[in-house]
Design an enzyme around this catalytic site. Structure first.
Site, mmCIF file in Angstrom:
data_model
loop_
_atom_site.group_PDB
_atom_site.id
_atom_site.type_symbol
_atom_site.label_atom_id
_atom_site.label_comp_id
_atom_site.label_asym_id
_atom_site.label_seq_id
_atom_site.Cartn_x
_atom_site.Cartn_y
_atom_site.Cartn_z
ATOM 1 N N SER A 137 -4.143 -2.012 6.202
ATOM 2 C CA SER A 137 -3.021 -2.496 7.011
ATOM 3 C C SER A 137 -1.731 -1.729 6.737
ATOM 4 O O SER A 137 -1.608 -0.566 7.088
ATOM 5 C CB SER A 137 -2.870 -4.009 6.870
ATOM 6 O OG SER A 137 -2.250 -4.421 5.721
ATOM 7 N N ASP A 148 0.186 11.800 10.204
ATOM 8 C CA ASP A 148 0.491 12.197 11.583
ATOM 9 C C ASP A 148 1.756 13.046 11.673
ATOM 10 O O ASP A 148 1.866 13.926 12.532
ATOM 11 C CB ASP A 148 0.663 10.952 12.450
ATOM 12 C CG ASP A 148 -0.668 10.325 12.849
ATOM 13 O OD1 ASP A 148 -1.713 10.888 12.474
ATOM 14 O OD2 ASP A 148 -0.657 9.280 13.515
ATOM 15 N N LYS A 196 -7.709 -1.343 9.348
ATOM 16 C CA LYS A 196 -7.156 -2.576 9.913
ATOM 17 C C LYS A 196 -5.883 -2.237 10.681
ATOM 18 O O LYS A 196 -4.852 -1.945 10.109
ATOM 19 C CB LYS A 196 -6.842 -3.606 8.828
ATOM 20 C CG LYS A 196 -6.266 -4.904 9.379
ATOM 21 C CD LYS A 196 -6.053 -5.930 8.273
ATOM 22 C CE LYS A 196 -5.520 -7.236 8.847
ATOM 23 N NZ LYS A 196 -4.119 -7.126 9.280
#
Length: 571
Positions: free
Chosen positions: A310, A321, A335
């Site tokens: 999470s 990214d 998650k």
């Protein structure tokens, strides 16, 4: 309670939701009406009303006509839990009496004695007192069997019930009687004053491998971002530090907002970290960094594993990214769901999945689609073949649908059943308790070693009559013999060969302990160091032999390799 966006993770073998004192039938109707009335776009209102009437009618008939008495609290809670579990493992009802643990996750604070407890042999024991806590200052130790709390026996109770007795308002007093192993006067009573316990989300930061600044983060609560920021600032002051490791292994997440703030420490202000999308085309929220970063240039490695989930995946995924960090370890949990809290009658709370989150490349890292179940009700991870390709800021390919895949994957040796049983059956834990009872001090965590004499003593400590472990070679050979007999291959010649193999592969505990000394010593060292230097010492001890840290060091010490991973397209 504030409506915080909360990220939670549980193991996929999710525990059944707790059955305790439960709300009566009419409260269930109110809760259900509240839930379903907000979902009118999903279900027809007449269907909702009809099914609630059916449920009420069935329960009334059972109460009137069933041969035995029905416990309303128990049965209605089961109905609630079954309904919510059908949705996903993270949507759950939290009654008032269960909210202390929920608040602890959000704030990292509670009132109590400051100790981890564990269930063992039907009773509750002290597992680890926090350094500086009332429990530690009073003298409680790992291995203490908790017998009496404030005059009431707690033998045979669960950890939840004992925990409730130990927790309370800061400043209040309690008395605890324990039985301590490996000492002469084993029955001890401690008078302790409860305090406000603040669980530090950064149990250790410091310089490792000579020039790497290390920050270990265990959870994402209200204090996490400040603790990481303070650690980062202190490490940057040290002239030795040339790179940073952020360790998110086994970090199950917490507050989404905390994750955004931590990413903001490493990337420019106003950088998009994620988007959350709920039900409805206009229900999208963009999260960007809002403060000036601490460091955008120092080489950064983030460590992850299957326990990284999470909010920890938001941080590792966003930094990947944005090409700000090299991600090292094993694939994360996966998650990508956001939970928010909604107030319910009688001070209850519904923690409900309200959105999915998408990190900067646009990918969703949720590994399981709970809306599509198999015929038996089970769900499975998204196959790699069905995932989609996205691009990082520098054009690197990354995929959705299955957690964060590290830039450098680490392969671990297959776990050994002997080592597993030593840990799970508390042989290392018990030996460390005996060691601490007879040894006043040890070397620092950076220097302590399991010497030949310590290991020989540990081997003597293990009782062969009580030590049970799966002898895999013998088990597999026995299975093979049965197959050979069934298939008709068990002739006299084959029997002779099997007998020879049985002699060669027969397990010898003493030999097995020597064979796996290195692995066992790591667990022993960790347990012993914790008795003297607590959680911080354990971390320092573990980092010395950490192969993931070794891999991070190799990359961080090689500037060309580090840059080539983050920007392979640059010539």
């Amino acid at each position: 309670m504030r409506n915080l966006a909360v990220q939670f993770v549980e193991n996929e073998k999710i525990q059944k939701k707790k059955m305790r004192k439960i709300i009566p039938i009419f409260v269930f109707a109110l809760c259900a009406a509240s839930i379903f009335s907000t979902a009118a776009t999903r279900s027809n209102k007449s269907d909702i009303s009809r099914n609630l009437n059916i449920f009420n009618s069935i329960y009334k008939e059972l109460q009137i006509n069933y041969v035995d008495t029905i416990d309303a609290n128990k049965t209605i809670r089961k109905a609630i839990d079954a309904m919510l579990m059908e949705i996903d493992p993270y949507t759950e009802y939290i009654p008032e009496e269960d909210q202390e643990a929920f608040r602890l996750i959000s704030t990292g604070e509670y009132g109590g004695i400051g100790s981890v407890i564990m269930q063992r042999n039907g009773n509750v024991y002290i597992s680890e007192p926090y350094e500086g806590s009332p429990a530690q200052k009073a003298g409680l130790r790992p291995g203490d069997l908790i017998m009496v709390v404030d005059g009431d026996t707690v033998l045979g109770l669960t950890t939840d019930k004992v925990s409730n007795k130990l927790k309370g308002q800061a400043g209040t007093n309690l008395s605890i009687t324990v039985k301590r192993p490996y000492v002469n006067d084993s029955i001890l009573t401690f008078d302790i004053t409860r305090a406000k316990i603040q669980v530090n989300p950064v149990p250790y930061y410091g310089v490792i491998r000579g020039d790497i600044g290390y920050i270990g983060l265990t959870t994402f609560n209200e204090n996490s971002a400040n603790e990481v920021k303070n650690a980062l600032i202190e490490l940057k002051k040290d002239p030795r530090v040339k790179s940073i490791i952020l360790d998110l292994r086994n970090n199950g997440g917490g507050l989404l907002e905390s994750a955004v703030k931590i990413v903001g420490l490493f990337v420019p202000k106003n950088t998009e970290v994620l988007r959350t999308r709920g039900k409805g085309q206009f229900n999208e929220k963009v999260y960007k960094t809002t403060t000036k970063p601490v460091d955008t240039e120092t080489p950064l490695a983030v460590l992850i594993n299957t326990g990284t989930a999470s909010s920890a995946e938001i941080v590792s995924g966003a930094l990947q990214d944005l090409d700000r960090a090299v991600i090292i370890g094993t694939r994360s949990f996966g998650k990508g769901l956001v939970q928010s809290t909604r107030p319910l009658p009688y001070n209850g709370v519904l923690k409900v999945t309200t959105a999915k989150y998408y990190i900067p490349s646009g990918r969703l890292i949720q590994a399981i689609d709970y809306s599509h179940r198999n015929a038996d009700g089970s769900v499975a991870r998204t196959p790699d073949s069905l995932t989609n390709v996205f691009k990082t800021a520098n054009g690197r390919e990354v995929r959705d649908g299955g957690g964060i895949t590290p830039d450098i994957s680490i392969t671990f040796p297959e776990s050994n059943r002997l080592v597993y049983n030593i840990v799970v059956n508390n042989w290392a834990f018990d030996y460390a308790n005996r060691f601490a009872a007879t040894t006043q001090s040890i070397l620092s965590p950076e220097e302590f070693e399991i010497t030949d004499s310590i290991y020989a003593d540990f081997k003597k400590f293990i009782d062969p009559e009580k030590f049970k472990y799966d002898k895999v070679c013998e088990m597999r050979l026995s299975e093979l013999k049965k197959v050979a007999e069934v298939e008709g291959y068990m002739n006299d010649s084959v029997k002779v060969q099997f007998e020879a193999l049985e002699k060669m592969l027969r397990h010898d505990l003493d030999k097995d302990l020597d064979t796996h000394r290195k692995e066992i010593s790591e667990y022993l060292s960790s347990e012993i160091v914790m008795r003297y230097y607590y959680q911080k010492g354990q971390v320092i001890d573990a980092l010395r032999t950490d192969i993931v840290v070794d891999s991070a060091m190799n990359v961080l010490h090689n500037d060309a390799k580090y840059k080539s991973i983050l920007n392979p397209l640059k010539k």
